[in-house]
Design a protein around this motif. Structure first.
Motif, PDB file in Angstrom:
ATOM      1  N   PRO A   1     -11.810  27.577  -5.656  1.00 24.58           N
ATOM      2  CA  PRO A   1     -13.021  28.130  -6.260  1.00 24.58           C
ATOM      3  C   PRO A   1     -13.254  29.578  -5.838  1.00 24.58           C
ATOM      4  CG  PRO A   1     -13.598  26.865  -4.329  1.00 24.58           C
ATOM      5  CD  PRO A   1     -12.098  26.744  -4.465  1.00 24.58           C
ATOM      6  N   ARG A   2     -14.229  30.246  -6.440  1.00 24.36           N
ATOM      7  CA  ARG A   2     -14.594  31.599  -6.015  1.00 24.36           C
ATOM      8  C   ARG A   2     -15.435  31.571  -4.742  1.00 24.36           C
ATOM      9  NH1 ARG A   2     -14.639  36.038  -9.339  1.00 24.36           N
ATOM     10  NH2 ARG A   2     -15.093  37.072  -7.363  1.00 24.36           N
TER      11      ARG A   2
ATOM     12  N   LEU B   1     -12.892  35.886   3.511  1.00 21.02           N
ATOM     13  CA  LEU B   1     -12.590  36.113   2.103  1.00 21.02           C
ATOM     14  C   LEU B   1     -11.078  35.993   1.948  1.00 21.02           C
ATOM     15  CD1 LEU B   1     -13.503  36.941  -0.734  1.00 21.02           C
ATOM     16  CD2 LEU B   1     -13.415  39.329   0.013  1.00 21.02           C
ATOM     17  N   TYR B   2     -10.651  35.093   1.086  1.00 23.57           N
ATOM     18  CA  TYR B   2      -9.228  34.800   0.944  1.00 23.57           C
ATOM     19  C   TYR B   2      -8.715  35.316  -0.398  1.00 23.57           C
ATOM     20  CZ  TYR B   2      -9.663  31.725   4.960  1.00 23.57           C
ATOM     21  OH  TYR B   2      -9.884  31.241   6.223  1.00 23.57           O
ATOM     22  N   PHE B   3      -7.510  35.891  -0.345  1.00 25.33           N
ATOM     23  CA  PHE B   3      -6.873  36.383  -1.553  1.00 25.33           C
ATOM     24  C   PHE B   3      -5.468  35.820  -1.674  1.00 25.33           C
ATOM     25  CE2 PHE B   3      -9.858  39.311  -3.232  1.00 25.33           C
ATOM     26  CZ  PHE B   3     -10.537  39.847  -2.161  1.00 25.33           C
ATOM     27  N   CYS B   4      -5.138  35.423  -2.894  1.00 24.63           N
ATOM     28  CA  CYS B   4      -3.783  35.066  -3.245  1.00 24.63           C
ATOM     29  C   CYS B   4      -3.186  36.249  -4.005  1.00 24.63           C
ATOM     30  CB  CYS B   4      -3.789  33.827  -4.123  1.00 24.63           C
ATOM     31  SG  CYS B   4      -2.172  33.253  -4.657  1.00 24.63           S
ATOM     32  N   ALA B   5      -1.914  36.489  -3.812  1.00 22.87           N
ATOM     33  CA  ALA B   5      -1.253  37.591  -4.506  1.00 22.87           C
ATOM     34  C   ALA B   5       0.140  37.165  -4.914  1.00 22.87           C
ATOM     35  CB  ALA B   5      -1.180  38.824  -3.602  1.00 22.87           C
ATOM     36  N   SER B   6       0.632  37.770  -5.979  1.00 27.01           N
ATOM     37  CA  SER B   6       1.995  37.494  -6.398  1.00 27.01           C
ATOM     38  C   SER B   6       2.682  38.787  -6.797  1.00 27.01           C
ATOM     39  CB  SER B   6       2.024  36.502  -7.571  1.00 27.01           C
ATOM     40  OG  SER B   6       1.602  37.124  -8.770  1.00 27.01           O
ATOM     41  N   SER B   7       4.008  38.770  -6.754  1.00 24.85           N
ATOM     42  CA  SER B   7       4.779  39.937  -7.196  1.00 24.85           C
ATOM     43  C   SER B   7       6.152  39.484  -7.627  1.00 24.85           C
ATOM     44  CB  SER B   7       4.887  40.987  -6.081  1.00 24.85           C
ATOM     45  OG  SER B   7       5.604  40.468  -4.982  1.00 24.85           O
TER      46      SER B   7
ATOM     47  N   GLY C   1     -10.290  36.377  -5.424  1.00 25.75           N
ATOM     48  CA  GLY C   1     -10.771  36.036  -4.090  1.00 25.75           C
ATOM     49  C   GLY C   1     -11.557  34.741  -4.030  1.00 25.75           C
ATOM     50  N   THR C   2     -11.546  34.135  -2.870  1.00 22.40           N
ATOM     51  CA  THR C   2     -12.338  32.938  -2.572  1.00 22.40           C
ATOM     52  C   THR C   2     -13.113  33.200  -1.288  1.00 22.40           C
ATOM     53  OG1 THR C   2     -10.768  31.408  -3.602  1.00 22.40           O
ATOM     54  CG2 THR C   2     -12.255  30.496  -1.924  1.00 22.40           C
TER      55      THR C   2
ATOM     56  N   GLY D   1     -16.412  42.109  -4.682  1.00 18.35           N
ATOM     57  CA  GLY D   1     -16.278  40.845  -5.384  1.00 18.35           C
ATOM     58  C   GLY D   1     -14.971  40.659  -6.131  1.00 18.35           C
ATOM     59  N   GLU D   2     -14.051  41.610  -5.965  1.00 21.02           N
ATOM     60  CA  GLU D   2     -12.780  41.516  -6.681  1.00 21.02           C
ATOM     61  C   GLU D   2     -11.609  41.716  -5.720  1.00 21.02           C
ATOM     62  OE1 GLU D   2     -14.634  40.500 -10.045  1.00 21.02           O
ATOM     63  OE2 GLU D   2     -12.455  40.591  -9.753  1.00 21.02           O
ATOM     64  N   GLY D   3     -10.422  41.373  -6.199  1.00 18.42           N
ATOM     65  CA  GLY D   3      -9.233  41.618  -5.403  1.00 18.42           C
ATOM     66  C   GLY D   3      -8.744  43.049  -5.560  1.00 18.42           C
TER      67      GLY D   3
END
Lengths: 112, 110
Positions: free
Chosen positions: A8-9, A88-94, A106-107, B40-42
């Motif tokens: 979730p956010r 605050l958690y972020f997923c990233a891809s490349s 972000g979550t 609020g954003e990545g």
């Protein structure tokens, strides 16, 4: 639209209650990674994955698990969350590791 | 652990002013990226520099990679309120890791 989707956010949970934050990308990227962002500490890598079934620890892996059963998905699992995992958690891809990341929105996790 | 130090940490300026943000390390990077993050954003990728001494321009933003590939700078000309955000540099160590700087928070007031 090319994107990384996290859910979730926002999440508020209690200490010890297992939770999963999902991450999905639609760009056929091989490399995926999880970061946490804390004031004054910047973005720190938790785990990363070079491809399906290939995962490895980042700088702050304690208390977290990940899996990569499909190329598009890379969930972050907190088996027994503690207040110090509030972040605050972020997923990233490349497409290639370490280059030109696309981040999710972000979550924000709060553990009480 | 490699460190990427950014300076300044905070910058509050008026619209139309110029500014420079610095990203420094004692480590050599194979490439360096700049991202901008809004509340609020990545983070969103702005540019990647690869060659020592390389200069890239993106409208009013100019990015430079140091000759020794240990540092980088971001220069904004005639800043606008839309430039407000957190600017992050990130260095590719070449070992499956992108190391992020601590960030520069920019506020541009009308």
């Amino acid at each position: 639209e090319a994107q990384v989707t996290q859910n979730p956010r926002y999440l508020i949970t209690v200490t010890g209650k297992k939770l999963t934050v999902t991450c999905s990308q639609n760009m056929n990227h091989e490399y995926m990674s999880w970061y946490r962002q804390d004031p004054g500490l910047g973005l720190r890598q938790i785990y990363y994955s070079m491809n399906v079934e290939v995962t490895d620890k980042g700088d702050v892996p304690e208390g977290y698990k990940v899996s990569r059963k499909e190329k598009r998905n890379f969930p972050l699992i907190l088996e027994s969350p503690s207040p110090n995992q509030t972040s605050l958690y972020f997923c990233a891809s490349s497409l290639l590791f370490g280059v030109d990341y696309t981040f999710g929105s972000g979550t924000r996790l709060t553990v009480v | 652990t490699q460190l990427l130090e950014q300076s300044p940490q905070f910058l509050s300026i008026q619209e139309g002013e110029n500014l420079t943000v610095y990203c420094n390390s004692s480590s050599v990077f194979s490439s360096l990226q700049w991202y901008r993050q809004e509340p609020g954003e990545g983070p969103v990728l702005l540019v990647t520099v690869v060659t020592g001494g390389e200069v890239k321009k993106l409208k009013r933003l100019t990015f430079q990679f140091g000759d020794a590939r240990k540092d980088s700078s971001l220069h904004i000309t005639a800043a606008q309120p839309g430039d407000t955000g957190l600017y992050l540099c990130a260095g590719n160590t070449g070992f499956q890791k992108l190391v992020f700087g601590t960030g520069t928070r920019l506020l541009v007031s009308p």
